[in-house]
Design an enzyme around this catalytic site. Structure first.
Site, mmCIF file in Angstrom:
data_model
loop_
_atom_site.group_PDB
_atom_site.id
_atom_site.type_symbol
_atom_site.label_atom_id
_atom_site.label_comp_id
_atom_site.label_asym_id
_atom_site.label_seq_id
_atom_site.Cartn_x
_atom_site.Cartn_y
_atom_site.Cartn_z
ATOM 1 N N TYR A 29 -5.508 8.087 -11.422
ATOM 2 C CA TYR A 29 -6.654 7.227 -11.093
ATOM 3 C C TYR A 29 -7.907 7.975 -10.617
ATOM 4 C CZ TYR A 29 -4.304 7.746 -6.546
ATOM 5 O OH TYR A 29 -3.691 8.251 -5.436
ATOM 6 N N ARG B 237 -9.457 12.514 1.008
ATOM 7 C CA ARG B 237 -8.043 12.832 0.790
ATOM 8 C C ARG B 237 -7.932 13.831 -0.354
ATOM 9 N NH1 ARG B 237 -4.925 8.323 -1.907
ATOM 10 N NH2 ARG B 237 -4.842 9.832 -3.607
ATOM 11 N N HIS C 217 -1.694 10.535 -2.515
ATOM 12 C CA HIS C 217 -1.469 9.613 -1.393
ATOM 13 C C HIS C 217 -0.207 10.027 -0.625
ATOM 14 C CE1 HIS C 217 -0.833 6.001 0.934
ATOM 15 N NE2 HIS C 217 0.319 5.807 0.343
HETATM 16 C C1 LIG Z 1 0.764 -3.933 5.198
HETATM 17 C C2 LIG Z 1 1.040 -2.887 4.181
HETATM 18 N N1 LIG Z 1 0.738 -3.134 2.886
HETATM 19 C C3 LIG Z 1 0.985 -2.203 1.946
HETATM 20 C C4 LIG Z 1 1.542 -0.998 2.295
HETATM 21 C C5 LIG Z 1 1.811 0.059 1.233
HETATM 22 N N2 LIG Z 1 0.810 1.135 1.449
HETATM 23 C C6 LIG Z 1 1.139 2.232 2.146
HETATM 24 S S1 LIG Z 1 -0.173 3.202 2.421
HETATM 25 C C7 LIG Z 1 -1.196 2.194 1.556
HETATM 26 C C8 LIG Z 1 -2.662 2.543 1.435
HETATM 27 C C9 LIG Z 1 -3.255 2.766 2.790
HETATM 28 O O1 LIG Z 1 -4.576 3.172 2.631
HETATM 29 P P1 LIG Z 1 -5.427 3.577 3.887
HETATM 30 O O2 LIG Z 1 -5.357 2.506 4.918
HETATM 31 O O3 LIG Z 1 -6.766 3.949 3.404
HETATM 32 O O4 LIG Z 1 -4.661 4.826 4.505
HETATM 33 P P2 LIG Z 1 -4.371 6.226 3.785
HETATM 34 O O5 LIG Z 1 -3.059 6.101 3.100
HETATM 35 O O6 LIG Z 1 -5.479 6.505 2.854
HETATM 36 O O7 LIG Z 1 -4.307 7.199 4.912
HETATM 37 C C10 LIG Z 1 -0.513 1.096 1.056
HETATM 38 C C11 LIG Z 1 -1.095 0.030 0.241
HETATM 39 C C12 LIG Z 1 1.858 -0.802 3.646
HETATM 40 N N3 LIG Z 1 2.423 0.323 4.083
HETATM 41 N N4 LIG Z 1 1.575 -1.748 4.563
#
Ligand SMILES: Cc1ncc(C[n+]2csc(CCOP(=O)(O)OP(=O)(O)O)c2C)c(N)n1
Ligand SMILES: [Mg+2]
Lengths: 326, 352
Positions: B268, B255, B259
């Site tokens: 971080y 990435r 985010h």
């Molecule tokens: C069930 C859930 N918990 C928390 C969140 C808040 N949240 C949104 S994205 C994220 C991180 C997701 O990481 P990853 O699965 O690696 O996907 P990326 O964002 O890196 O594409 C979090 C904790 C959410 N959307 N859904």
């Protein structure tokens, strides 16, 4: 016309639904060869095959989530959660997806699914098997919550739920599964959703209830009739969205209302009804609306269960108190 | 700190310097196909750039850019057929664009308008899934419907590395295995879940190995090589279409951005970690290969950039000129038929 118990009526409705619509699939834990732990799906796999009556792996998230995906892509899943106490990990799917897919796609994808679950106390079941958490589900916008209170209504409402184009949670009061039977015509006729059933007419007080508490309410109404108090008894049938008009009309006539539910008092569905009456029927009310409900305690184990369950006597006393109110 | 590097055992065709490591699959020998994928990645990047600019100026909601991961979405979607169903996370605009979701629809969605999910193109595709990993069970359900109805399609869901920690992911893989459903799960392993590193997400050596527990084949591919992503997903789709069941594919990427626009990654992670990753990014890699092997010229490049930017700009203009729906739209499609209960509040809204 056959005498059917509620569980037999549910099975008859499932059988007919599978017969009339090839897109209907039934799945859940042990619904196949075992016929479901309560036998709601008994014999269905033999008649309709293992592709349409499917044993799932043990995962409520997946039962609900697969139902959402399958419903959006053209099947009409009728899925079973073995006991309502295990529905909680499926609630994410209900709140975040089933209830909002049509809305968030502006009608492009629908979610015609039914999630059946036995619920409620009174059968001395193990821990986590006896709660009544219908109000949690009724709080979810976009979701229908339907609760039958007799074999006839189980048959007709389940058919309606299955034919409805939107998601329905169908909660089955398991205390009634085998305790009552009545003549049910297996004619494929659905009963209306979103409409309350006036089970008895009366001019003195309105009893609003649903599910297994129809039993206690009816007994109470019988006893009260002996005292010359005539209760109008309404079974909501569909809790969300509920038939406000029928309840309001009745209370405008009687001036008094007692709501009876097995679920805990605070933020129970009775609170919504009482609030609606306060907003819309204040000038008709001759006494405060009263609720007879489960306590705000954790559902006790079987030994204390009967002290938790609202009794006929509690309903009678509540009605007397609203009749005596001046 | 040792970061995970795509190791030689991970299947890839073009390495970071665009050298060909293995014989290319047939589709990658065709210049037009490669140019099409390249153009989709460039469009995705142009869209991300514009979306961030719109958000920064208060004209779009919180936005999740796919910077550096364009090969995943484009690779996945270009391996799919129209009759397949795509179930995206919030970071797969590239795939959505290839599937036929329009720039206007993406902008509407991220601008806070449900009409952005009413895709005029891929009518059966799911909208973006925000609750992480909860789309995997839907993919199993779509696959069940396809299997039951004898449709030739496959359900394809994508989510991030963080998503593989959730029960939904395991539980859905498990039923795909148990029922031999035509569903392919793709993980965009961009090494971060907001501020949580991949290594802190799980002690599993790879995310692909999580498939083993479900009895599915799992494989890691170089997620910055669009050819590798398309080839691996294509193989999995062929298997699924032939009735041989699902698969898990972990695409290793990084990435490069925050985010979302609501995040500040400098809280971080160090810039020293990010800068070397720019050398591996997928758009420059394919451009280099096209230049080396297919005489992709400076003029070709300029023309492509110009047309992508123009498409994005005109879509943004249309989006900005689109007013919101009438307020009662929030009632209109909640149910197929509006229950009596909702009629009064819906009316009330209209009358102020
Ligand atoms: C069930 C859930 N918990 C928390 C969140 C808040 N949240 C949104 S994205 C994220 C991180 C997701 O990481 P990853 O699965 O690696 O996907 P990326 O964002 O890196 O594409 C979090 C904790 C959410 N959307 N859904
Ligand atoms: Mg991630």
């Amino acid at each position: 016309m056959a005498e059917l118990t509620m569980i037999e009526a549910i099975r008859a409705a499932l059988f007919r639904a599978l017969e009339e619509d090839p897109d209907i699939v039934i799945f859940g834990e042990d619904v196949g060869i075992d016929g479901g732990v309560f036998r709601a799906t008994d014999g269905l796999i033999q008649r309709f095959g293992a592709a349409r009556v499917r044993d799932t792996p043990l995962s409520e998230t997946v039962i609900a989530g697969v139902a959402v995906g399958a419903a959006a892509h053209g099947l009409r899943p009728v899925a079973e959660i073995q006991f309502m106490g295990f529905i909680y990990s499926a609630i994410d799917q209900l709140v975040n997806h089933a209830a909002r897919l049509r809305n968030r796609t502006r009608g492009r994808l629908g979610c015609p699914m039914v999630l059946r679950a036995p619920f409620g106390g009174g059968v001395k079941a193990p821990e986590h098997h006896s709660e009544s958490m219908e109000a949690m589900l009724a709080h979810i916008p976009g979701l229908r919550v339907v609760i039958p209170s007799s074999p006839t209504r189980a048959y007709g409402l389940l058919l309606a739920a299955i034919r409805d184009p939107d998601p329905v949670v169908f909660l089955e009061p398991k205390r009634l599964y085998r305790s009552v039977s009545e003549a049910v015509e297996d004619n494929g006729k659905a009963l209306p959703l979103d409409r309350a059933f006036v089970l008895r007419e009366g001019g003195d007080v309105t009893l609003v209830t649903w599910g297994a508490m129809v039993q206690e309410s009816r007994e109470a109404a019988d006893l009260l009739a002996d005292e010359g108090i005539f209760a109008e008894m309404i079974d909501l049938g569909t809790l969300k969205p509920y038939d406000r008009a029928t309840v309001r009309d009745s209370v405008r006539k009687t001036g008094r209302c007692v709501i009876v539910h097995e679920a805990p008092l605070t933020a129970g569905f009775g609170a919504e009804i009482a609030a609606d009456l306060a907003e819309h029927c204040l000038t008709s009310l001759l006494a405060p609306v009263r609720r007879v409900a489960g306590y705000d305690t954790v559902m006790p184990y079987p030994r204390l269960e009967r002290h938790y369950m609202p009794s006929t006597a509690r309903v009678v006393n509540a009605v007397r108190s609203v009749m005596e109110f001046t | 700190m040792v970061e995970q590097q795509p190791s030689p055992s991970i299947s890839g065709f073009l390495d970071a310097t665009a050298e060909v490591r293995r014989p290319l699959p047939d589709f990658a020998k065709d210049r037009a196909t490669l140019v099409e994928m390249y153009a989709a990645m460039v469009l995705t990047r142009a869209f991300d750039t514009k979306a961030i600019a719109l958000q920064r100026t208060g004209r779009l909601g919180t936005y999740a850019s796919s910077l550096g991961q364009e090969a995943i979405g484009v690779g996945v979607a270009s391996a799919m057929r129209p009759e397949d169903v795509f179930l995206p996370s919030f970071r797969e605009h590239g795939a959505q664009l290839v599937r036929g979701v329009t720039l206007d629809e993406l902008l509407l969605y991220w601008g806070g308008d449900e009409r952005g999910n009413d895709f005029k193109g891929p009518r059966q595709d799911f909208p973006v899934c925000i609750p992480v990993a909860s789309q995997f069970p839907h993919a199993a359900g779509v696959a069940l419907a396809m299997k039951q109805k004898g449709e030739p399609g496959v359900a394809v869901a994508v989510a991030g590395d963080g998503a593989t920690s959730k029960g939904d992911f395991y539980e859905a893989m498990n039923i795909v295995g148990a029922w031999q459903l035509p569903a392919v799960f793709v993980i965009n392993n961009n090494q971060w879940a907001i501020s949580v590193r991949r290594k802190d997400q799980t002690a599993a050596e790879t995310l692909a190995q999580k498939a083993v527990a479900a009895g599915l084949p799992g494989e890691q591919v170089d997620g910055n090589d669009v050819i590798a992503v398309r080839e691996a997903v294509g193989r999995a789709l062929d298997r699924a279409r032939a009735g041989e069941g699902g698969a898990l594919i972990e695409c290793l990427s990084y990435r490069l951005g925050d985010h979302t626009t609501a995040d500040d990654a400098s809280r971080y992670r160090e810039e020293e970690e990010v800068s070397p990753r720019w050398k591996e990014e997928p758009v420059a890699r394919l451009r280099k290969y096209l230049t080396d092997a297919h005489s992709w010229s400076k003029t070709d490049e300029e023309e492509l950039l110009r047309s992508c930017r123009e498409d994005v700009e005109t879509a943004a203009e249309r989006y900005l000129a689109t007013g919101p729906e009438a307020a009662r739209a929030m009632f209109d499609t909640l149910f197929a038929e509006m229950p009596a209960d909702l009629a009064a509040p819906a009316e009330g809204l209209e009358n102020g």
